[in-house]
Design an enzyme around this catalytic site. Structure first.
Site, PDB file in Angstrom:
ATOM      1  N   TRP A 177       0.890  -1.336   0.264  1.00  0.00           N
ATOM      2  CA  TRP A 177       0.035   0.197   0.030  1.00  0.00           C
ATOM      3  C   TRP A 177       0.783   1.179   0.047  1.00  0.00           C
ATOM      4  CZ3 TRP A 177      -4.453  -0.671  -2.036  1.00  0.00           C
ATOM      5  CH2 TRP A 177      -4.986  -2.054  -1.822  1.00  0.00           C
TER       6      TRP A 177
ATOM      7  N   ASP B  62      -1.774   6.633   6.459  1.00  0.00           N
ATOM      8  CA  ASP B  62      -2.673   5.684   5.895  1.00  0.00           C
ATOM      9  C   ASP B  62      -2.818   4.668   7.000  1.00  0.00           C
ATOM     10  OD1 ASP B  62      -4.200   3.663   4.587  1.00  0.00           O
ATOM     11  OD2 ASP B  62      -2.879   3.256   3.082  1.00  0.00           O
TER      12      ASP B  62
ATOM     13  N   LYS C  41     -12.144  -1.961   6.260  1.00  0.00           N
ATOM     14  CA  LYS C  41     -11.354  -2.886   7.262  1.00  0.00           C
ATOM     15  C   LYS C  41     -11.790  -3.012   8.691  1.00  0.00           C
ATOM     16  CE  LYS C  41      -9.195  -2.905   3.360  1.00  0.00           C
ATOM     17  NZ  LYS C  41      -8.196  -1.832   3.065  1.00  0.00           N
TER      18      LYS C  41
HETATM   19  C1  LIG Z   1      -7.470  -1.544   1.874  1.00  0.00           C
HETATM   20  C2  LIG Z   1      -6.463  -0.554   1.749  1.00  0.00           C
HETATM   21  C3  LIG Z   1      -6.264   0.602   0.838  1.00  0.00           C
HETATM   22  C4  LIG Z   1      -7.245   0.538  -0.458  1.00  0.00           C
HETATM   23  O1  LIG Z   1      -8.304   1.087   0.081  1.00  0.00           O
HETATM   24  P1  LIG Z   1      -9.532   1.243  -0.929  1.00  0.00           P
HETATM   25  O2  LIG Z   1     -10.534   1.544   0.029  1.00  0.00           O
HETATM   26  O3  LIG Z   1      -9.935  -0.016  -1.600  1.00  0.00           O
HETATM   27  O4  LIG Z   1      -9.114   2.293  -1.892  1.00  0.00           O
HETATM   28  C5  LIG Z   1      -5.219   1.332   0.918  1.00  0.00           C
HETATM   29  N1  LIG Z   1      -4.300   1.147   2.171  1.00  0.00           N
HETATM   30  C6  LIG Z   1      -4.490   0.196   2.770  1.00  0.00           C
HETATM   31  C7  LIG Z   1      -3.528   0.293   4.185  1.00  0.00           C
HETATM   32  C8  LIG Z   1      -5.539  -0.471   2.849  1.00  0.00           C
HETATM   33  O5  LIG Z   1      -5.473  -1.749   3.693  1.00  0.00           O
END
Ligand SMILES: *Cc1c(COP(=O)(O)O)cnc(C)c1O
Length: 361
Positions: free
Chosen positions: A102, A172, A196
């Protein structure tokens, strides 16, 4: 029938109590005769739902007054572009920590707007760890320092909040949001998708410090400007109303669990059980991440004999342990054990893993 435990990485398990509340109120929210799905986002009912969700999140995380909470859409992937568009503020370079899948995607997108400087990378260790902070080559002129607090696929989680000096820290936090207490005042911006560890897909949460607003790069679309959403209380356009409502119920559920300190203790206990099962399997199961960086949320592991992968997934499924197959980029297995995964689910998984290893030695 034994209970079903869902180890999906996202969209992921939600607290059963919350789903029951949603079910109870689905056709008639608090005597209005309407489903939340059917309400105007500008009506007093939904305005109350959104305001409470925001206040509960602020209390849970201890978010200071000089931070805005934005309820947006587009996922964390959209933030990979929105963050540079809003936070570059006339600077030309961004510092990044590369901790895996990511962070690499965040870096790739940011390159469209600025030069990127990787101050530390887990690549050499195969993303088993991050080099110590005193070896990082941070740029004091950088627009911000970006990191991914938990790599959902690789299973590398930061055990600390990096020091970014006078440069704003951006995180993030998609897959470990609300999994432990954090000091929000250390950050310029925190973002994450809800699917998540919070609620249904479709909601993206951004926490942004006031003084960073209003300096977008020329040509930034209106919908990509944090200030527009901050000024409009996340109602500039239609927010993802149902997802905001469910997330609000999850915030209240977290409060009933005792808040983030209490949930952290449970997360520590669950992760310890699972890693112990892996580490005491005499090499039958292998976790690729070094101990200090092992994620409490997403536990990746391989079977030493990969030809057993399919049998493992099938046998787990037969015991109602679902979605354990690893990300296609990693192979192997991954057990996501977010806040809503009960301890019994992890115990059931550990018991299954021990049985499976005995049967296949
Ligand atoms: C799932 C995830 C993303 C992407 O998320 P989307 O909602 O599918 O755009 C980005 N960063 C992390 C750490 C993730 O777990």
């Amino acid at each position: 029938m034994s209970p079903v435990f869902n180890f999906s990485a996202g969209p992921a398990v939600l607290p059963k109590e919350v789903l029951l509340e949603v079910q109870n109120e689905l056709l008639d929210w608090h005597g209005t005769g309407m489903s939340v799905m059917e309400m105007s986002h500008r009506g007093k009912e939904f305005m109350q739902i959104a305001a409470e969700a925001e206040e509960d999140l602020r209390n849970l995380m201890g978010i200071p007054k000089n931070y805005h909470i934005l309820f947006l859409q587009g996922g964390a992937s959209t933030q990979f572009a929105m963050v540079p568009m809003n936070l570059l503020r006339g600077r030309s370079s961004i510092d990044f920590i590369n901790s895996g899948h990511w962070s690499k995607l965040a870096i790739k997108e940011a390159r469209k707007y600025a030069s990127t400087n990787v101050v530390a990378s887990g690549e050499e260790s195969g993303y088993a760890n991050i080099p110590p902070e005193d070896t990082w080559k941070r740029d004091p002129e950088a627009a911000y320092l970006h990191y991914t607090s938990n790599e959902t696929i690789g299973g590398l989680e930061f055990p600390y909040v990096p020091n970014s000096g006078d440069v704003p820290l951006v995180c993030d936090m998609s897959s470990n949001f609300l999994s432990r207490p954090i000091d929000v005042s250390r950050f310029g911006c925190i973002y994450g998708g809800a699917q998540k560890n919070i609620g249904p897909a479709g909601l993206t949460i951004v926490i942004i410090r006031d003084d960073l607003l209003g300096q977008t790069v020329p040509g930034t679309p209106t919908m990509f400007d944090y200030r527009i959403h901050a000024d409009g209380d996340s109602m500039y356009n239609t927010p993802p109303t149902f997802a905001v409502y469910v997330a609000g119920l999850v915030f209240k559920w977290l409060q009933r669990q005792g808040g983030l300190k209490a949930i952290e203790q449970r997360n520590i206990e669950k992760a310890a059980l699972l890693y112990e099962t892996i580490d005491t399997s005499s090499g039958f199961y292998i976790c690729p991440v070094d101990r200090p960086f092992r994620s409490r949320m997403n536990v990746p592991f391989r079977l030493a004999d990969e030809s057993l992968d399919e049998a493992f997934v099938k046998a787990a499924q037969a015991r109602n342990l679902l979605q354990l197959k690893g990300h296609r980029a990693m192979g192997g297995m991954r057990a996501s054990i977010y806040n809503a995964m009960p301890l019994e689910g992890v115990k059931a998984l550990c018991a299954f893993m021990q049985d499976f290893s005995k049967d296949h030695r």
